[in-house]
Design a protein around this motif. Structure first.
Motif, PDB file in Angstrom:
ATOM      1  N   LEU A   1     -18.378  -5.158  17.990  1.00  0.00           N
ATOM      2  CA  LEU A   1     -17.275  -4.563  18.739  1.00  0.00           C
ATOM      3  C   LEU A   1     -17.529  -3.086  18.995  1.00  0.00           C
ATOM      4  CD1 LEU A   1     -14.316  -6.091  16.670  1.00  0.00           C
ATOM      5  CD2 LEU A   1     -15.346  -7.023  18.757  1.00  0.00           C
ATOM      6  N   ARG A   2     -16.732  -2.518  19.887  1.00  0.00           N
ATOM      7  CA  ARG A   2     -16.774  -1.076  20.088  1.00  0.00           C
ATOM      8  C   ARG A   2     -16.256  -0.381  18.834  1.00  0.00           C
ATOM      9  NH1 ARG A   2     -13.490   0.229  25.364  1.00  0.00           N
ATOM     10  NH2 ARG A   2     -11.986  -1.046  24.213  1.00  0.00           N
ATOM     11  N   LYS A   3     -16.704   0.837  18.593  1.00  0.00           N
ATOM     12  CA  LYS A   3     -16.337   1.538  17.359  1.00  0.00           C
ATOM     13  C   LYS A   3     -14.825   1.683  17.213  1.00  0.00           C
ATOM     14  CE  LYS A   3     -20.552   4.163  16.487  1.00  0.00           C
ATOM     15  NZ  LYS A   3     -21.135   5.510  16.238  1.00  0.00           N
ATOM     16  N   LYS A   4     -14.134   1.910  18.312  1.00  0.00           N
ATOM     17  CA  LYS A   4     -12.687   2.100  18.234  1.00  0.00           C
ATOM     18  C   LYS A   4     -11.963   0.833  17.791  1.00  0.00           C
ATOM     19  CE  LYS A   4     -12.286   5.843  21.625  1.00  0.00           C
ATOM     20  NZ  LYS A   4     -11.658   6.275  22.894  1.00  0.00           N
ATOM     21  N   SER A   5     -12.602  -0.331  18.001  1.00  0.00           N
ATOM     22  CA  SER A   5     -11.959  -1.604  17.660  1.00  0.00           C
ATOM     23  C   SER A   5     -12.328  -2.102  16.268  1.00  0.00           C
ATOM     24  CB  SER A   5     -12.340  -2.662  18.701  1.00  0.00           C
ATOM     25  OG  SER A   5     -11.976  -2.264  20.004  1.00  0.00           O
ATOM     26  N   ARG A   6     -13.184  -1.386  15.558  1.00  0.00           N
ATOM     27  CA  ARG A   6     -13.639  -1.851  14.247  1.00  0.00           C
ATOM     28  C   ARG A   6     -12.642  -1.497  13.153  1.00  0.00           C
ATOM     29  NH1 ARG A   6     -19.937   0.292  14.758  1.00  0.00           N
ATOM     30  NH2 ARG A   6     -20.440  -0.919  16.635  1.00  0.00           N
ATOM     31  N   ARG A   7     -12.677  -2.270  12.072  1.00  0.00           N
ATOM     32  CA  ARG A   7     -11.830  -1.987  10.925  1.00  0.00           C
ATOM     33  C   ARG A   7     -12.289  -0.703  10.244  1.00  0.00           C
ATOM     34  NH1 ARG A   7     -13.512  -7.373  10.678  1.00  0.00           N
ATOM     35  NH2 ARG A   7     -11.901  -8.967  10.700  1.00  0.00           N
ATOM     36  N   THR A   8     -11.347   0.130   9.843  1.00  0.00           N
ATOM     37  CA  THR A   8     -11.683   1.312   9.070  1.00  0.00           C
ATOM     38  C   THR A   8     -11.854   0.922   7.607  1.00  0.00           C
ATOM     39  OG1 THR A   8      -9.373   1.846   8.605  1.00  0.00           O
ATOM     40  CG2 THR A   8     -10.341   2.747  10.636  1.00  0.00           C
ATOM     41  N   LYS A   9     -12.422   1.809   6.826  1.00  0.00           N
ATOM     42  CA  LYS A   9     -12.592   1.537   5.395  1.00  0.00           C
ATOM     43  C   LYS A   9     -11.247   1.323   4.708  1.00  0.00           C
ATOM     44  CE  LYS A   9     -16.924   4.113   5.011  1.00  0.00           C
ATOM     45  NZ  LYS A   9     -17.620   5.280   4.400  1.00  0.00           N
ATOM     46  N   LYS A  10     -10.262   2.092   5.118  1.00  0.00           N
ATOM     47  CA  LYS A  10      -8.933   1.937   4.519  1.00  0.00           C
ATOM     48  C   LYS A  10      -8.324   0.581   4.862  1.00  0.00           C
ATOM     49  CE  LYS A  10      -7.604   6.785   4.028  1.00  0.00           C
ATOM     50  NZ  LYS A  10      -6.599   7.826   4.369  1.00  0.00           N
ATOM     51  N   LYS A  11      -8.517   0.115   6.094  1.00  0.00           N
ATOM     52  CA  LYS A  11      -7.987  -1.191   6.475  1.00  0.00           C
ATOM     53  C   LYS A  11      -8.690  -2.299   5.698  1.00  0.00           C
ATOM     54  CE  LYS A  11      -6.180  -0.352  11.111  1.00  0.00           C
ATOM     55  NZ  LYS A  11      -6.256  -0.722  12.549  1.00  0.00           N
TER      56      LYS A  11
ATOM     57  N   HIS B   1      -7.292  -2.364   2.289  1.00  0.00           N
ATOM     58  CA  HIS B   1      -5.933  -2.919   2.303  1.00  0.00           C
ATOM     59  C   HIS B   1      -5.967  -4.444   2.413  1.00  0.00           C
ATOM     60  CE1 HIS B   1      -1.641  -3.214   3.132  1.00  0.00           C
ATOM     61  NE2 HIS B   1      -1.922  -3.922   4.221  1.00  0.00           N
ATOM     62  N   TYR B   2      -6.833  -4.977   3.266  1.00  0.00           N
ATOM     63  CA  TYR B   2      -6.941  -6.424   3.413  1.00  0.00           C
ATOM     64  C   TYR B   2      -7.435  -7.074   2.115  1.00  0.00           C
ATOM     65  CZ  TYR B   2      -6.514  -5.588   8.447  1.00  0.00           C
ATOM     66  OH  TYR B   2      -6.072  -5.211   9.682  1.00  0.00           O
ATOM     67  N   LEU B   3      -8.374  -6.406   1.441  1.00  0.00           N
ATOM     68  CA  LEU B   3      -8.887  -6.949   0.177  1.00  0.00           C
ATOM     69  C   LEU B   3      -7.791  -7.000  -0.886  1.00  0.00           C
ATOM     70  CD1 LEU B   3     -12.406  -5.256  -0.115  1.00  0.00           C
ATOM     71  CD2 LEU B   3     -11.913  -7.642   0.426  1.00  0.00           C
ATOM     72  N   VAL B   4      -6.987  -5.945  -0.953  1.00  0.00           N
ATOM     73  CA  VAL B   4      -5.883  -5.920  -1.923  1.00  0.00           C
ATOM     74  C   VAL B   4      -4.925  -7.068  -1.671  1.00  0.00           C
ATOM     75  CG1 VAL B   4      -3.869  -4.604  -2.697  1.00  0.00           C
ATOM     76  CG2 VAL B   4      -6.055  -3.441  -2.345  1.00  0.00           C
ATOM     77  N   GLU B   5      -4.672  -7.362  -0.399  1.00  0.00           N
ATOM     78  CA  GLU B   5      -3.788  -8.489  -0.064  1.00  0.00           C
ATOM     79  C   GLU B   5      -4.368  -9.818  -0.538  1.00  0.00           C
ATOM     80  OE1 GLU B   5      -3.202  -8.252   4.138  1.00  0.00           O
ATOM     81  OE2 GLU B   5      -1.506  -6.859   3.968  1.00  0.00           O
ATOM     82  N   LEU B   6      -5.711  -9.888  -0.648  1.00  0.00           N
ATOM     83  CA  LEU B   6      -6.376 -11.110  -1.107  1.00  0.00           C
ATOM     84  C   LEU B   6      -6.527 -11.166  -2.625  1.00  0.00           C
ATOM     85  CD1 LEU B   6      -9.213 -11.394   1.598  1.00  0.00           C
ATOM     86  CD2 LEU B   6      -7.108 -12.738   1.457  1.00  0.00           C
ATOM     87  N   GLY B   7      -6.058 -10.090  -3.313  1.00  0.00           N
ATOM     88  CA  GLY B   7      -6.118 -10.083  -4.764  1.00  0.00           C
ATOM     89  C   GLY B   7      -7.174  -9.180  -5.358  1.00  0.00           C
TER      90      GLY B   7
ATOM     91  N   SER C   1     -11.274  -0.433  -6.881  1.00  0.00           N
ATOM     92  CA  SER C   1     -10.806   0.815  -6.300  1.00  0.00           C
ATOM     93  C   SER C   1     -11.274   0.980  -4.863  1.00  0.00           C
ATOM     94  CB  SER C   1     -11.310   2.002  -7.131  1.00  0.00           C
ATOM     95  OG  SER C   1     -12.720   2.113  -7.043  1.00  0.00           O
ATOM     96  N   TYR C   2     -10.634   1.890  -4.182  1.00  0.00           N
ATOM     97  CA  TYR C   2     -11.025   2.207  -2.806  1.00  0.00           C
ATOM     98  C   TYR C   2     -12.443   2.775  -2.764  1.00  0.00           C
ATOM     99  CZ  TYR C   2     -11.053   4.753   1.646  1.00  0.00           C
ATOM    100  OH  TYR C   2     -11.396   5.252   2.878  1.00  0.00           O
ATOM    101  N   ARG C   3     -12.795   3.576  -3.772  1.00  0.00           N
ATOM    102  CA  ARG C   3     -14.126   4.166  -3.827  1.00  0.00           C
ATOM    103  C   ARG C   3     -15.206   3.089  -3.944  1.00  0.00           C
ATOM    104  NH1 ARG C   3     -15.187   9.018  -7.952  1.00  0.00           N
ATOM    105  NH2 ARG C   3     -13.681   9.929  -6.503  1.00  0.00           N
ATOM    106  N   THR C   4     -14.939   2.043  -4.712  1.00  0.00           N
ATOM    107  CA  THR C   4     -15.889   0.944  -4.862  1.00  0.00           C
ATOM    108  C   THR C   4     -16.184   0.295  -3.517  1.00  0.00           C
ATOM    109  OG1 THR C   4     -15.168   0.490  -7.127  1.00  0.00           O
ATOM    110  CG2 THR C   4     -16.291  -1.292  -5.969  1.00  0.00           C
ATOM    111  N   VAL C   5     -15.133   0.097  -2.724  1.00  0.00           N
ATOM    112  CA  VAL C   5     -15.294  -0.506  -1.402  1.00  0.00           C
ATOM    113  C   VAL C   5     -16.094   0.420  -0.489  1.00  0.00           C
ATOM    114  CG1 VAL C   5     -14.072  -1.351   0.645  1.00  0.00           C
ATOM    115  CG2 VAL C   5     -13.157  -1.820  -1.640  1.00  0.00           C
TER     116      VAL C   5
END
Length: 213
Positions: free
Chosen positions: A72-82, A85-91, A95-99
């Protein structure tokens, strides 16, 4: 290994001399000579990765997302924060730093299709580039997008910008004058993108564009 492969690519595919490879990659001449003409390439060591991103399912999930986003174009890609966030929703319990560490390693190791033996563009001193841009500013306590005209000098990586109320021709010409005052002179040559205030009609790459009056 990536540097060694790049050296051999420049030697075998691009036909560069040892001195040209040395200057292009800014490495020692003996290093360039050793790997450019040596038949054997050192075996790359693959240390066993440890941690939840490698020993559990999380790494595979993130890798799949990153691979999808690479199309995809860079503007359409998931950010690290997103992604986090999606991983946290999956359990995910890490940490964010690990990701972030995992994503950085993935990006460094997945460079397929990128030609590292690229040709460098030549930018003579005092040649400039001009294009419209957008920057964030605080206005009345809130973040707002502000139009800007940006003038950059690739030779020295210097840059200047002027905020604008709009991107019309009047703002374009006024901002050029302001930029000339900022730099204390006028560039010898200015490359202008296909800006509507400057280019009346675009043409094929081998023809001159029709400029506004």
């Amino acid at each position: 290994m990536s540097e060694i492969n790049c050296i051999k690519f420049l030697r075998n595919n691009k036909g560069l001399s040892i001195s040209e490879i040395q200057r292009t990659l800014t490495i020692n001449w003996r290093t360039a000579k050793k790997y450019a003409d040596e038949d054997q390439i050192p075996k790359q060591k693959s240390p066993q990765r440890k941690g939840m991103m490698y020993e559990e399912k999380w790494g595979e999930i993130v890798s799949a997302w990153l691979f999808e986003d690479s199309k995809l174009r860079k503007k359409s890609r998931r950010t690290k924060k997103k992604i986090f966030h999606y991983l946290v929703e999956l359990g995910f319990k890490g940490s964010y730093r690990t990701v972030c560490y995992f994503i950085s390693e993935w990006e460094n190791s997945h460079v397929e299709g990128k030609d590292k033996g690229f040709e460098r563009l030549e930018h003579p001193p005092s040649d400039a580039q001009v294009d419209f841009g957008v920057m964030e500013a605080v206005q009345d306590g809130e973040l707002v997008d502000i139009h800007t005209l940006v003038m950059s000098f690739p030779y020295s990586n210097a840059g200047f910008a002027v905020p604008l109320p709009s991107q019309n021709q009047e703002c374009f010409l006024h901002s050029l004058k302001q930029l000339f005052h900022q730099i204390g002179g006028v560039p010898r040559r200015i490359r202008v993108d296909n800006l509507t205030p400057a280019v009346k009609k675009t043409r094929p790459i081998d023809e001159e564009a029709e400029l506004t009056e």
